[in-house]
Structure formats: structure tokens, C-alpha cells
Design a protein around this motif. Structure first.
Motif, PDB file in Angstrom:
ATOM      1  N   ASP A 156      42.568  25.552  45.025  1.00 47.13           N
ATOM      2  CA  ASP A 156      41.397  25.665  44.021  1.00 47.13           C
ATOM      3  C   ASP A 156      42.357  27.349  43.341  1.00 47.13           C
ATOM      4  OD1 ASP A 156      39.968  25.591  42.142  1.00 47.13           O
ATOM      5  OD2 ASP A 156      38.494  25.657  42.333  1.00 47.13           O
ATOM      6  N   ASP A 157      43.617  27.529  42.962  1.00 47.19           N
ATOM      7  CA  ASP A 157      44.592  28.560  42.992  1.00 47.19           C
ATOM      8  C   ASP A 157      42.880  29.044  42.057  1.00 47.19           C
ATOM      9  OD1 ASP A 157      45.516  28.286  45.202  1.00 47.19           O
ATOM     10  OD2 ASP A 157      47.330  27.916  44.093  1.00 47.19           O
ATOM     11  N   HIS A 158      43.583  30.652  42.211  1.00 47.01           N
ATOM     12  CA  HIS A 158      42.735  31.498  41.032  1.00 47.01           C
ATOM     13  C   HIS A 158      44.149  32.795  40.907  1.00 47.01           C
ATOM     14  CE1 HIS A 158      39.261  31.419  43.706  1.00 47.01           C
ATOM     15  NE2 HIS A 158      39.222  30.251  43.073  1.00 47.01           N
ATOM     16  N   LEU A 159      43.857  33.472  40.107  1.00 49.24           N
ATOM     17  CA  LEU A 159      45.341  34.126  39.295  1.00 49.24           C
ATOM     18  C   LEU A 159      45.514  34.894  40.197  1.00 49.24           C
ATOM     19  CD1 LEU A 159      44.126  34.337  35.581  1.00 49.24           C
ATOM     20  CD2 LEU A 159      46.159  33.071  36.466  1.00 49.24           C
ATOM     21  N   ASN A 160      44.632  35.456  41.553  1.00 43.88           N
ATOM     22  CA  ASN A 160      45.024  36.350  42.569  1.00 43.88           C
ATOM     23  C   ASN A 160      45.251  36.347  43.827  1.00 43.88           C
ATOM     24  OD1 ASN A 160      42.259  35.649  42.383  1.00 43.88           O
ATOM     25  ND2 ASN A 160      42.141  37.683  44.177  1.00 43.88           N
ATOM     26  N   ALA A 161      45.210  34.636  43.165  1.00 43.01           N
ATOM     27  CA  ALA A 161      45.179  34.837  45.342  1.00 43.01           C
ATOM     28  C   ALA A 161      45.211  32.915  45.521  1.00 43.01           C
ATOM     29  CB  ALA A 161      44.246  34.932  45.700  1.00 43.01           C
ATOM     30  N   PRO A 162      45.515  32.587  46.233  1.00 45.97           N
ATOM     31  CA  PRO A 162      45.919  31.051  46.496  1.00 45.97           C
ATOM     32  C   PRO A 162      44.287  30.268  46.771  1.00 45.97           C
ATOM     33  CG  PRO A 162      46.683  32.301  48.179  1.00 45.97           C
ATOM     34  CD  PRO A 162      46.922  33.141  47.540  1.00 45.97           C
ATOM     35  N   GLU A 215      42.303  42.804  31.490  1.00 45.82           N
ATOM     36  CA  GLU A 215      43.341  42.360  30.912  1.00 45.82           C
ATOM     37  C   GLU A 215      44.712  41.478  32.115  1.00 45.82           C
ATOM     38  OE1 GLU A 215      43.941  46.689  31.652  1.00 45.82           O
ATOM     39  OE2 GLU A 215      42.993  47.122  29.704  1.00 45.82           O
ATOM     40  N   ASP A 216      44.138  41.306  33.189  1.00 45.07           N
ATOM     41  CA  ASP A 216      44.690  40.307  33.872  1.00 45.07           C
ATOM     42  C   ASP A 216      44.557  38.973  33.420  1.00 45.07           C
ATOM     43  OD1 ASP A 216      45.834  42.598  35.349  1.00 45.07           O
ATOM     44  OD2 ASP A 216      45.330  42.007  37.480  1.00 45.07           O
ATOM     45  N   LEU A 217      42.881  39.047  33.094  1.00 44.01           N
ATOM     46  CA  LEU A 217      42.612  37.462  33.117  1.00 44.01           C
ATOM     47  C   LEU A 217      43.306  37.088  31.566  1.00 44.01           C
ATOM     48  CD1 LEU A 217      40.838  35.381  33.688  1.00 44.01           C
ATOM     49  CD2 LEU A 217      38.910  36.345  31.909  1.00 44.01           C
ATOM     50  N   THR A 220      40.275  29.397  34.316  1.00 46.58           N
ATOM     51  CA  THR A 220      41.143  30.392  35.500  1.00 46.58           C
ATOM     52  C   THR A 220      39.639  30.972  35.583  1.00 46.58           C
ATOM     53  OG1 THR A 220      40.910  31.561  32.950  1.00 46.58           O
ATOM     54  CG2 THR A 220      43.541  30.822  34.124  1.00 46.58           C
ATOM     55  N   GLU A 221      40.337  31.734  36.762  1.00 47.72           N
ATOM     56  CA  GLU A 221      39.131  32.438  37.187  1.00 47.72           C
ATOM     57  C   GLU A 221      40.211  33.584  38.241  1.00 47.72           C
ATOM     58  OE1 GLU A 221      36.698  30.019  40.686  1.00 47.72           O
ATOM     59  OE2 GLU A 221      37.916  28.059  39.400  1.00 47.72           O
ATOM     60  N   ILE A 247      34.821  42.799  40.685  1.00 49.56           N
ATOM     61  CA  ILE A 247      35.314  41.233  39.639  1.00 49.56           C
ATOM     62  C   ILE A 247      35.609  40.396  39.654  1.00 49.56           C
ATOM     63  CG2 ILE A 247      33.986  40.890  36.942  1.00 49.56           C
ATOM     64  CD1 ILE A 247      34.483  44.046  36.856  1.00 49.56           C
ATOM     65  N   TYR A 248      34.533  39.072  39.872  1.00 51.87           N
ATOM     66  CA  TYR A 248      35.235  38.067  39.805  1.00 51.87           C
ATOM     67  C   TYR A 248      34.697  37.639  37.613  1.00 51.87           C
ATOM     68  CZ  TYR A 248      35.397  32.881  40.228  1.00 51.87           C
ATOM     69  OH  TYR A 248      35.451  31.542  40.071  1.00 51.87           O
ATOM     70  N   VAL A 249      35.618  36.491  37.733  1.00 50.35           N
ATOM     71  CA  VAL A 249      35.541  35.794  35.943  1.00 50.35           C
ATOM     72  C   VAL A 249      36.014  34.795  36.176  1.00 50.35           C
ATOM     73  CG1 VAL A 249      35.542  36.085  33.904  1.00 50.35           C
ATOM     74  CG2 VAL A 249      35.311  38.693  35.004  1.00 50.35           C
ATOM     75  N   ARG A 250      35.011  34.071  36.012  1.00 50.04           N
ATOM     76  CA  ARG A 250      35.538  32.258  35.118  1.00 50.04           C
ATOM     77  C   ARG A 250      35.379  32.227  33.717  1.00 50.04           C
ATOM     78  NH1 ARG A 250      33.385  27.149  35.159  1.00 50.04           N
ATOM     79  NH2 ARG A 250      30.617  28.196  36.058  1.00 50.04           N
ATOM     80  N   ALA A 251      36.522  31.404  33.807  1.00 47.16           N
ATOM     81  CA  ALA A 251      36.696  31.182  32.237  1.00 47.16           C
ATOM     82  C   ALA A 251      36.591  30.046  31.835  1.00 47.16           C
ATOM     83  CB  ALA A 251      38.194  32.382  31.566  1.00 47.16           C
ATOM     84  N   ASP A 252      35.899  29.811  30.250  1.00 43.95           N
ATOM     85  CA  ASP A 252      35.548  28.565  30.024  1.00 43.95           C
ATOM     86  C   ASP A 252      36.577  27.990  28.302  1.00 43.95           C
ATOM     87  OD1 ASP A 252      33.992  29.931  28.615  1.00 43.95           O
ATOM     88  OD2 ASP A 252      32.669  28.365  29.877  1.00 43.95           O
TER      89      ASP A 252
END
Ligand code: SF4
Lengths: 235, 554
Positions: free
Chosen positions: B33-39, B261-263, B485-486, B500-505
Motif C-alpha cells: 500500500d505505497d504512499h507517495l513518500n515511502a513504500p 505541494e508534494d501531494l 493518495t497518501e 503532516i500525513y494527508v490522505r486524499a479522497d
């Protein structure tokens, strides 16, 4: 008595000092009391006033503040006390660490459910007469956090507030203005409006029975003090 | 802003690739369940400890940065964001789903001490149970609270009852024999030395601290909920100012700006990056000044000259920041993709103002050193008190000056560069005394380093060609990052790693917005530093941690 006094009779014209000259003035008449204030009162050496009025004036001119920080606004409050703004100039800036010694409590920040009972307790510990300055929009309505599940919608829900200073945070100048207004009001003997305080500290056994109270019955002792929040009724 | 970490196959020395981790974990992994910053690796709720032990001991992930908990329609999920102190760009997420009807998951506390508080918070706000947790109870909300406010079916309007208990009757447990002579002392929540509304339950034996427990939550302002209600573009940015409110506003805003911005894949013009860097470092100076001032206040015990000097210097910084942003404390100056407006006109005056401040700074710092760090009284009070060994600091996830005062060389500005930091010439201040004094020195030295950075930024800005002064890139009016995306991103705030952790829906508001507060982790080390020490040292240690309750409680 009188004979004793005579032993100390001195010829005043012989004793001179800078201090004395300054006090008495070159003319030799003592004008220590002929101050501006005196002029303002007219020629009579007496000031006629009601004792109440006098006390109110005194009260407004020497206020001890409670050193009480909650949130962001307390940073600006510290700046108000410290150099540059120096609230002390207005006779209102000695922060006292204990509520027992304080006349005024500035509420500088967001009040949340866990803190409101403590704040009420601190307020109760202050001796009468006591005054409250609400600093920042959080103490007016909950401010930017009004929609939070845990945020009390303004200090007035818990304790009465005399002066509201809006801003997020208010500038030190604004706080000084608020305090000056409070002083003015105290000096004029105005009392603050009676406010409705929806949230009171009360004994658990005095709460109306309902679902929540039933549920908590075995967690809270009957004579514990509690504060009950009816969020649905909040503004 | 690059998404380098999302392609972790770039083999680097010391970096663990996703494949290596997958091989290491073997059949512990259920899914990716990969996140944008990390596997990200999905594991079973009863194998959390196995997984984390393996990652810590065999792959070197020694930093549990954050624990995020959230509820989906069909499940609960805890995410452990792991990093390495040596290289924070080397990240991995461990995702632990639990069923809605039985949200029980194994605790990570035996692996990382810091998990204790993070999991308590997850239990408090979201409602996940952690097996094997030493002390699972509410942490931010009052003990009698009903429901878990960040869970899906929470009804915000239901009434709540909060008790005011003066003493939690702590003496009884401690008085085991007649000889024991311990005393219980409440410090706070209204107390001048707790820097806000912190409550310390302290048990004393004579003058020594036997046990200290921090009771937090007196300023829990639901920041995460409020951010989840705001739109990415404009509505969230004002709130970070209010997390660490000791003038550190721009540093916090950067945390949100960076993650968003990264998201949404937004570029920031270089010119804006330089302005951001300059503003952020000004904030750091102001924040450290207050930290030093209040620390002296705690140690010397009164509003002495040092505090006033610190406020005097803060006023100067605040004036500069007011010129730049229009506000003294709550700047709201960053925008996604840049900053809101250019430097104030006339620019020369503004630069001169900053230069004046920087010119006076060495002298001011000299004064601080004379009055504080070179003062014998202060040295007696702070050298070798509040000792925090580096290994302990790491297991509690301490960051910022607290970690650097313990010799942990960890600074995200250098190790995970953002903004303009990697183009500039500056050093990371590290002291290895591990005591209160070292933490103080780190802060004072960091002020010098920040001044260096600001000076270089001013030089750059002065010569910046007029037609290249782009303060914002083109950013769409509404931002809708892709569904599911997380991302977890952190910056070096005034107190440490602010993440900060963000999960977009797929909507314009975040589905989960979790704040990793450095103070929250740093405060956890307090018992380690003060148990067995004298009570005045407890106060000094607390002062040297430099917590701000707005960030601890959020
Ligand atoms: S009014 Fe604004 S600055 Fe003051 S406590 Fe509330 S949020 Fe903070």
C-alpha cells in the motif's frame, strides 16, 4: 512632651540643603502641596469625595493581573507585559502567579472542555472584586476553532467577562486599550452586565438524569464536581 | 518538489529499497500500500511487533516518526511511519488494518517507546484498541468523554460531562509501608513554569522526583478535525500558525505547504523559496529567543533581565515579520506554490531593517552568553541535570534541539532538503552533553546559524533580477488530489520534526489530516530525564524541552 520637643528646636534658616531648597523653593514657602492636582481641585485644601468613589479610583489605578497563559494569545500578552509595551505604566501590569493575589484575569486563548472546569476554579479562587478581560476571538466565540468538538464557544460560557478584546491575536496595543477601558469602567464604578453562564460546576448527583449521566454513574462519584456541556445548545 | 522517495528502487549506499524490505519481511507482508513518500507494507494486526522489530534491528529503521490512525468505511487502519535517524529520506510505512467490529491491533510500544503516547492518541480520537499496550487510556480528551471524535459515526452534538477532580488519590498506591514518605504534587495546569496548560502529576520523595506523569489535553483544539473540514487551497493555511504559536508560524506553514505541494505536484518558484527560507529562519530566531528567555525564567525564577532582553529581541524580529507578512504572530503568508505577496516596498529599507537586526545580533548573543551560559549559577543548575542519552532520545522519537542536544545529528533542513537550504552555507548545531545545558547551547548556536542563512538570503534577494520575481506558480483554484493518495512529509520546525500525513479522497478536502508534533514526542522524554532527580531539575528539564502546548495537544 513639650519640654522634650524644645530640645530639638533648630533654627531652620541655618540648615540648608539642596533637597530642602528644592522642596521649599527659593522663596522659602513650602509649595509641596501646590501641585497641578491641587490646582485642579481649587483653593480648598480638602478633597470632598465619597469613600466609594475613592476606592473605585484606587482600584482602577492599581490592578494586579493573574499570570495566566492558555494559548497563542498569551504570547502577545507576555509582550504586553514586557519591554516596549510595558502594561505596568498604566498601573495594571504586575503579573501575580497566584489567583489569591490577583484582581484581574486576562483569559488569553482557546478554552477546551478539559480546561474549562479548571479555569472556573482559578476564577473562583480570586478574591472579590474581580474582573475578567477576554483576549482574542477564541474567548468571544471559540474563534477559528468554533467548530471543534472539544472547544467551548467563548469564555462567557464559563465565567462572566467584563471586556472583550477582539483579534486573533489582538495586538499588544489592543490589549492595553482593553485594560485601560476596564480601568476606566472600574474607576467610574460601572458594573459589568450580568451574563448567562450555561456551564457551571455542579455536583454530579445534581445533574438531570439522562443517557450520558447513567453511563457515567460508575465512573464518577456522586459528589464530584462536574461540568456538563450541552454542545447542541451552543451558539 | 520531487517525488524521489516514491521510487525507492534507486539503490544508494545505506538505503533500503522496497524490494529489500519486502524480502526481509517475507510472509509477514500481506499486501503493498505505497504512499507517495515511502513504500507501504500491509501486515496482520497480530504481527506488528514482529514486523517492527525486524525493520528496526535488521534494516535500521530506528525512528518511529508518527502513528496515524483512521477509520475507513470498512476498516480501521493504523500506519506506522518509520524513518532512519541517519537518513530521514529512507522511509517505510507499516499499515495495519483492523476490522470495524473488532479494532484490536498489537501495540508497538515494546519496539519504540514513543508508540505509547501515539497509540493512546489513536485510541482516544479514533478508537483503535492496542493489545499489549502498557497503559491504554485517553490522553487528549477527558477520561469521561463519550465516543471517539475522529471516528465516522461520532455525533458532535451529544452532551459530555467532565469532572473536576482535585487529586486522583495517588498517595495510597505509593504508601506501601509506614516508612515510605512520599508526597504528591500537582504542577499545573495553571502554573507559571509549565509554559501553558500542562499538568504534571509528580510524586516526590523528599526533594527528589519519584515519578512524574504529564497530563495533557488542556489545549486540544481539534486542529485535525478543523483541517479536515478545510479546502486545500486556502482554508487550511491559517491553522498551522496556531500549532506552534511561539512566532514559529512560517515554519509550521511550510510543513503544510510542503505536504500539499508534494501531494498535488505543485512547483514553487525559486524566488519564493528564498523568501520562505528567510522568513522561516526569522521565525526560528524568534522562537528560540523565547525558549531561551523562558528557560532562564524557569531556572532563575523571576522576570529577570534575560527574559526582557529576549522579548526585546523578539520585538525586533516581529517587526521585520510584520513588515513582510502584515501580522505579528499569525502570519498566514505562505500559499500553495509560493507566498502571498512580494517583499515590502521600498525593498532597500526592508533589507536594511534586516541587516540592522543581524548586525546587532552578535552583540545581543554575547549578552546572552554573559548572562546565561557563562553564568555559574545557571551552569550549576543545568550541567549534568536532565540527562537524556541519545539511545533513549531516539526511542522516544525526540527531534529538534532536544535530539541535537543529545548528540543526535538530525536536522531535516540538511538531511531531507527542501526550500533553499541545500544551496546555502550553514551548519547543524549539535552538542553531545545530553543535559539541559547542551539543549540551551544548541538553541543559542542555532540562532547564529539562522542568522547566517538569513544573511545569505538577503544577499540573494537584493540581487534578484526584477523580471524574475515570481512569487507564486500557477495553481488551480481548487485542488483535488487523486483519490486514495497518501503522503507523509515533514519539515524542521522550531521544536523538531513537524510532519503532516494527508490522505486524499478525490475531493477538495483531505480525508485524513494527521499532525506529527515534535513537542508531543519530546515531552514524552520528561520522566526519563527527571525521575530520581531533584524537583528544581525537573522544572529546568521541562524548560529545556521547550514545549508549546498548542502543538502538544493540537
Ligand atoms: S484568538 Fe487566535 S491567537 Fe488568540 S488564542 Fe485564539 S486562535 Fe490563538
Amino acid at each position: 512632651m513639650s519640654s522634650e520637643q524644645e530640645r530639638f528646636v533648630t533654627d531652620t534658616s541655618q540648615v540648608g540643603s539642596d533637597t530642602r531648597d528644592a522642596r521649599i523653593g527659593a522663596s522659602g514657602t513650602d509649595n509641596r502641596f501646590n501641585s497641578k492636582l491641587r490646582e485642579a481641585f481649587g483653593s480648598s485644601p480638602f478633597i470632598l469625595t465619597k469613600f466609594d468613589r475613592f476606592m473605585e479610583w484606587v482600584r482602577g489605578s492599581s490592578m494586579f493581573m493573574l499570570q495566566f497563559g492558555i494559548a497563542c494569545c498569551s504570547i502577545e500578552m507576555m509582550h504586553t507585559y514586557a519591554v516596549k509595551h510595558d502594561l505596568d505604566r498604566f498601573g495594571a501590569g504586575v503579573p501575580r502567579a497566584s489567583p489569591r493575589q490577583a484582581d484581574v484575569i486576562i483569559v488569553p486563548g482557546t478554552i477546551v472542555s478539559k480546561f474549562a472546569p479548571r479555569m472556573k476554579r482559578v476564577y473562583d479562587q480570586m478574591p472579590e472584586p474581580k474582573f475578567v478581560v477576554g483576549m482574542g476571538s477564541c474567548t468571544i466565540s471559540g474563534g477559528p476553532f468554533q467548530e471543534g468538538y472539544n472547544v467551548v464557544k467563548g469564555a462567557e460560557e464559563v465565567i462572566p467577562v467584563d471586556i472583550h478584546v477582539p483579534g486573533c491575536p489582538p495586538r499588544p496595543e489592543a490589549l492595553i486599550y482593553g485594560v485601560a477601558k476596564l480601568q476606566e469602567r472600574i474607576a467610574n464604578g460601572e458594573s459589568s452586565p450580568v451574563t448567562v453562564k450555561p456551564y457551571e460546576l455542579e455536583q454530579f448527583s445534581d445533574l438531570d438524569q439522562d443517557e450520558v449521566v447513567d453511563k457515567l454513574a460508575d465512573e464518577i462519584d456522586e459528589d464530584d464536581l462536574v461540568m456538563r456541556y450541552n454542545w447542541a445548545d451552543s451558539p | 518538489m520531487s517525488l524521489e522517495e516514491s521510487t525507492p528502487d534507486t539503490v544508494d549506499t545505506g538505503v533500503t529499497t522496497a524490494e529489500e524490505i519486502e524480502a526481509l519481511l517475507g510472509d509477514l507482508v500481506l499486501d503493498r500500500d505505497d504512499h507517495l513518500n515511502a513504500p507501504g507494507f500491509v501486515v496482520r494486526p497480530d504481527q506488528v511487533q514482529d514486523t517492527l522489530f525486524r525493520l528496526r534491528d535488521e534494516a535500521g529503521f530506528d525512528h518511529l516518526s508518527c502513528v496515524t490512525a483512521q477509520e475507513y468505511e470498512d476498516r480501521y487502519e493504523s500506519i506506522y511511519h518509520l524513518k532512519k535517524y541517519d537518513d530521514p529520506t529512507d522511509e517505510v510505512s507499516v499499515v495495519v488494518p483492523t476490522p470495524t467490529d473488532n479494532p484490536v491491533s498489537e501495540s508497538a510500544e515494546p519496539v519504540y517507546r514513543t508508540a505509547e503516547w501515539h497509540e493512546r492518541e489513536a485510541y482516544d480520537l479514533v478508537g483503535i484498541d492496542y493489545d499489549d499496550h502498557p497503559d491504554l487510556r485517553r490522553i487528549l480528551l477527558p477520561e469521561t468523554w463519550q465516543g471517539h471524535p475522529l471516528s465516522r459515526d461520532y455525533d458532535q452534538d451529544r452532551p459530555q460531562v467532565v469532572p473536576l477532580r482535585e487529586h486522583a488519590n495517588p498517595l495510597q498506591e505509593d504508601h506501601e509501608g509506614d516508612e515510605d514518605d512520599t508526597m504528591f504534587l500537582n504542577i499545573g495546569p495553571h502554573h507559571p513554569a509549565t509554559h501553558g496548560v500542562l499538568h504534571l502529576k509528580t510524586v516526590l520523595d523528599g526533594e527528589q522526583v519519584v515519578d512524574v506523569e504529564s497530563d495533557i489535553g488542556y489545549l486540544h483544539r481539534c486542529e485535525e478535525q478543523i483541517c479536515q473540514q478545510g479546502t486545500y487551497r486556502y482554508q487550511i493555511m491559517p491553522y498551522p500558525d496556531r500549532w506552534d504559536y511561539i512566532s514559529a508560524g512560517l515554519l509550521n506553514e511550510w510543513a503544510y505547504a510542503r505536504v500539499a505541494e508534494d501531494l498535488a505536484d505543485i512547483e514553487v518558484p525559486e524566488y519564493a523559496q528564498v523568501i520562505r527560507t528567510m522568513g522561516a529562519e526569522l521565525c526560528r530566531i524568534a522562537a528560540h529567543m523565547l525558549a531561551v528567555g523562558t528557560f532562564a525564567l524557569d531556572v532563575y525564577g523571576d522576570f529577570t533581565a534575560i527574559f526582557m532582553y529576549a522579548v526585546r529581541d523578539r520585538e525586533k524580529v516581529q517587526n521585520i515579520l510584520e513588515e513582510l507578512t502584515g501580522q505579528r504572530l499569525m502570519f498566514n503568508y505562505f500559499r500553495l506554490g509560493g507566498v502571498v505577496w512580494d517583499l515590502p516596498e521600498p525593498r532597500e529599507d526592508f533589507f536594511e531593517m534586516i541587516r540592522d537586526f543581524l548586525d546587532d545580533l552578535p552583540e545581543a548573543l554575547e549578552e546572552y552568553h554573559d548572562m546565561i551560559s557563562a553564568n555559574e549559577i545557571l551552569q550549576v543548575r543545568t550541567v549534568d541535570t536532565g540527562v537524556l542519552p541519545p539511545e533513549v532520545a531516539k526511542s522516544y522519537g525526540a527531534t529538534g534541539p532536544v535530539a541535537r542536544g543529545s548528540g543526535v545529528d538530525y536536522d531535516l533542513r540538511r538531511d531531507d532538503p527542501y526550500g533553499y537550504y541545500d544551496e546555502l552555507d550553514w551548519n547543524v548545531a549539535v552538542e553531545d552533553g545530553c543535559d539541559n545545558y547542551s539543549r540551551l547551547l544548541v538553541r543559542l548556536r542555532e540562532v547564529e546559524e539562522s542568522a547566517k542563512i538569513i544573511e545569505q538570503c538577503v544577499d540573494l534577494l537584493e540581487d534578484w533580477p526584477e523580471d524574475e520575481r515570481t512569487i507564486q506558480s500557477n495553481v488551480p483554484r481548487t485542488i483535488r488530489p487523486d483519490d486514495d493518495t497518501e503522503i507523509y512529509r515533514a519539515v524542521e520546525g522550531a521544536k523538531g520534526e513537524l510532519g503532516i500525513y494527508v490522505r486524499a479522497d478525490g475531493t477538495e478536502k483531505p480525508a485524513r489530516f494527521k499532525i506529527r508534533s515534535p513537542c508531543f514526542s519530546n515531552l514524552q522524554t520528561l520522566p526519563e530525564m527527571s525521575n530520581g532527580e531533584y524537583i528544581p531539575d525537573l522544572i529546568a528539564s521541562l524548560g529545556s524541552l521547550d514545549i508549546v502546548l498548542g502543538e502538544v495537544d493540537r
